[in-house]
Design a protein around this motif. Structure first.
Motif, PDB file in Angstrom:
ATOM      1  N   ILE A 134      -3.370  -1.473  10.735  1.00 30.75           N
ATOM      2  CA  ILE A 134      -4.790  -1.818  10.573  1.00 30.75           C
ATOM      3  C   ILE A 134      -5.586  -0.544  10.806  1.00 30.75           C
ATOM      4  N   GLN A 135      -6.550  -0.288   9.909  1.00 32.40           N
ATOM      5  CA  GLN A 135      -7.399   0.891  10.079  1.00 32.40           C
ATOM      6  C   GLN A 135      -8.847   0.510   9.824  1.00 32.40           C
ATOM      7  N   GLY A 136      -9.656   0.509  10.877  1.00 33.10           N
ATOM      8  CA  GLY A 136     -11.087   0.265  10.735  1.00 33.10           C
ATOM      9  C   GLY A 136     -11.782   1.526  10.267  1.00 33.10           C
ATOM     10  N   ARG A 137     -12.757   1.382   9.372  1.00 30.48           N
ATOM     11  CA  ARG A 137     -13.509   2.536   8.864  1.00 30.48           C
ATOM     12  C   ARG A 137     -14.978   2.385   9.235  1.00 30.48           C
ATOM     13  N   ALA A 138     -15.679   3.497   9.295  1.00 28.72           N
ATOM     14  CA  ALA A 138     -17.064   3.539   9.778  1.00 28.72           C
ATOM     15  C   ALA A 138     -18.048   2.964   8.765  1.00 28.72           C
ATOM     16  N   LEU A 139     -19.158   2.474   9.285  1.00 26.12           N
ATOM     17  CA  LEU A 139     -20.325   2.106   8.478  1.00 26.12           C
ATOM     18  C   LEU A 139     -21.406   3.150   8.735  1.00 26.12           C
ATOM     19  N   PRO A 140     -22.276   3.460   7.795  1.00 27.51           N
ATOM     20  CA  PRO A 140     -22.325   2.854   6.466  1.00 27.51           C
ATOM     21  C   PRO A 140     -21.161   3.333   5.597  1.00 27.51           C
ATOM     22  N   PHE A 141     -20.766   2.485   4.634  1.00 27.11           N
ATOM     23  CA  PHE A 141     -19.667   2.780   3.724  1.00 27.11           C
ATOM     24  C   PHE A 141     -20.005   3.993   2.868  1.00 27.11           C
ATOM     25  N   ASP A 142     -19.009   4.848   2.679  1.00 29.58           N
ATOM     26  CA  ASP A 142     -19.160   6.049   1.864  1.00 29.58           C
ATOM     27  C   ASP A 142     -18.129   5.970   0.747  1.00 29.58           C
ATOM     28  N   ASN A 143     -18.585   5.891  -0.518  1.00 33.56           N
ATOM     29  CA  ASN A 143     -17.632   5.716  -1.611  1.00 33.56           C
ATOM     30  C   ASN A 143     -16.834   6.985  -1.924  1.00 33.56           C
ATOM     31  N   SER A 144     -17.062   8.075  -1.178  1.00 33.37           N
ATOM     32  CA  SER A 144     -16.208   9.259  -1.314  1.00 33.37           C
ATOM     33  C   SER A 144     -15.077   9.247  -0.272  1.00 33.37           C
ATOM     34  N   ASP A 145     -14.997   8.182   0.522  1.00 34.39           N
ATOM     35  CA  ASP A 145     -13.949   8.041   1.540  1.00 34.39           C
ATOM     36  C   ASP A 145     -12.571   7.994   0.867  1.00 34.39           C
ATOM     37  N   VAL A 146     -11.572   8.513   1.538  1.00 30.30           N
ATOM     38  CA  VAL A 146     -10.184   8.509   1.061  1.00 30.30           C
ATOM     39  C   VAL A 146      -9.303   8.019   2.202  1.00 30.30           C
ATOM     40  N   VAL A 147      -8.452   7.033   1.908  1.00 32.21           N
ATOM     41  CA  VAL A 147      -7.505   6.514   2.898  1.00 32.21           C
ATOM     42  C   VAL A 147      -6.098   6.839   2.402  1.00 32.21           C
ATOM     43  N   ASN A 148      -5.378   7.641   3.182  1.00 32.13           N
ATOM     44  CA  ASN A 148      -4.012   8.012   2.813  1.00 32.13           C
ATOM     45  C   ASN A 148      -3.053   6.884   3.152  1.00 32.13           C
ATOM     46  N   LEU A 149      -2.129   6.617   2.222  1.00 34.48           N
ATOM     47  CA  LEU A 149      -1.130   5.567   2.419  1.00 34.48           C
ATOM     48  C   LEU A 149       0.261   6.174   2.461  1.00 34.48           C
ATOM     49  N   GLY A 150       1.120   5.580   3.280  1.00 33.56           N
ATOM     50  CA  GLY A 150       2.528   5.944   3.307  1.00 33.56           C
ATOM     51  C   GLY A 150       3.358   4.749   2.901  1.00 33.56           C
ATOM     52  N   ILE A 151       4.530   5.019   2.359  1.00 33.39           N
ATOM     53  CA  ILE A 151       5.461   3.944   2.017  1.00 33.39           C
ATOM     54  C   ILE A 151       6.858   4.378   2.451  1.00 33.39           C
ATOM     55  N   LYS A 152       7.558   3.447   3.088  1.00 34.41           N
ATOM     56  CA  LYS A 152       8.941   3.683   3.507  1.00 34.41           C
ATOM     57  C   LYS A 152       9.781   2.575   2.908  1.00 34.41           C
ATOM     58  N   THR A 153      10.863   2.944   2.225  1.00 33.64           N
ATOM     59  CA  THR A 153      11.714   1.937   1.608  1.00 33.64           C
ATOM     60  C   THR A 153      13.186   2.274   1.802  1.00 33.64           C
ATOM     61  N   THR A 154      13.967   1.252   2.079  1.00 28.56           N
ATOM     62  CA  THR A 154      15.417   1.410   2.199  1.00 28.56           C
ATOM     63  C   THR A 154      16.119   0.965   0.930  1.00 28.56           C
ATOM     64  N   ILE A 155      15.334   0.560  -0.079  1.00 24.98           N
ATOM     65  CA  ILE A 155      15.890   0.161  -1.369  1.00 24.98           C
ATOM     66  C   ILE A 155      15.117   0.880  -2.471  1.00 24.98           C
ATOM     67  N   ALA A 156      15.816   1.240  -3.544  1.00 26.36           N
ATOM     68  CA  ALA A 156      15.175   1.867  -4.696  1.00 26.36           C
ATOM     69  C   ALA A 156      14.865   0.791  -5.722  1.00 26.36           C
ATOM     70  N   GLY A 157      13.850   1.044  -6.539  1.00 29.49           N
ATOM     71  CA  GLY A 157      13.555   0.092  -7.605  1.00 29.49           C
ATOM     72  C   GLY A 157      12.101   0.081  -7.995  1.00 29.49           C
ATOM     73  N   ALA A 158      11.720  -1.015  -8.639  1.00 31.58           N
ATOM     74  CA  ALA A 158      10.353  -1.203  -9.121  1.00 31.58           C
ATOM     75  C   ALA A 158       9.588  -2.070  -8.123  1.00 31.58           C
ATOM     76  N   PHE A 159       8.339  -1.683  -7.841  1.00 26.57           N
ATOM     77  CA  PHE A 159       7.508  -2.375  -6.871  1.00 26.57           C
ATOM     78  C   PHE A 159       6.092  -2.521  -7.418  1.00 26.57           C
ATOM     79  N   THR A 160       5.297  -3.384  -6.783  1.00 29.76           N
ATOM     80  CA  THR A 160       3.887  -3.502  -7.134  1.00 29.76           C
ATOM     81  C   THR A 160       3.054  -3.481  -5.859  1.00 29.76           C
ATOM     82  N   ILE A 161       1.847  -2.946  -5.997  1.00 27.93           N
ATOM     83  CA  ILE A 161       0.857  -2.971  -4.928  1.00 27.93           C
ATOM     84  C   ILE A 161      -0.334  -3.744  -5.466  1.00 27.93           C
TER      85      ILE A 161
END
Length: 198
Positions: A35-62
């Motif tokens: 969970i990551q809370g972000r500050a107000l007021p909202f800024d549409n230039s904000d960037v949130v970095n995501l990580g993914i860890k997988t023990t299986i290879a293949g096709a996925f959806t977000i």
């Protein structure tokens, strides 16, 4: 949320504990967060970095599960740095392929659709994995010219030429219970070899 900052805040941010075969999380100040809370007021230039860890290879959806507040009217984009793509998650899920591992530089959440420019080939965009009894080769933005599959002794088991696609499914391999070497050649002449257990 009111009272939060874009840094780490006790009571607004929740650390990632454990995980599954596939785990996706946000990253803030090198911390993995569920969970990551972000500050107000909202800024549409904000960037949130995501990580993914997988023990299986293949096709996925977000995809997005639900929206509320300002996000009802605000577009939310998933930026795939490996594929040089930006996808509006409000228009539908984003599909991608990946190998086994931890990837913390591939995805970002952004709120503006800005042109990424001409993609540069990244060898990591070629993903090879076993799906049921097939071997799947995907190449991201590159075009596959040919695929060869060798057993560990160097015998040629499959030779596919003039594929001219970004994905090739190989169905004709005999089961071997051994390591295979898959060689991929792109239309630009780039040659990549990977090992898979088949």
């Amino acid at each position: 949320i009111e009272g939060a900052t874009n840094g780490l805040d006790r009571g607004f941010d929740g650390s990632l504990f454990g995980g599954n075969h596939v785990t996706i999380y946000s990253i803030n100040d090198s911390q993995k967060l569920a969970i990551q809370g972000r500050a107000l007021p909202f800024d549409n230039s904000d960037v949130v970095n995501l990580g993914i860890k997988t023990t299986i290879a293949g096709a996925f959806t977000i995809s997005l599960d639900m929206l509320d507040g300002l996000f009802v009217n605000q577009d939310i984009y998933l930026k795939d740095n490996l594929q040089n793509a930006i996808h509006n998650l409000k228009s539908g899920p984003y599909s991608f392929t990946t190998g086994i591992g931890t990837f913390e530089n591939r995805f970002q959440i952004v709120y503006r659709n800005e042109a990424l420019g001409i993609p540069e080939f990244n060898p990591e965009s070629i993903v090879i994995y076993k799906k049921d009894k097939d071997v799947v080769v995907t190449s991201g933005t590159a075009t596959i010219e040919g695929v060869k599959v060798f057993d560990i002794q160097g015998r040629l088991l499959f030779d596919g030429q003039k594929i001219n696609a970004s994905e090739k499914v190989i169905k004709s391999l005999p089961p071997t219970d051994q390591v295979l070497i898959v060689q991929v050649v792109t239309t630009e002449g780039i040659r990549i070899s990977r090992k898979i257990l088949y």
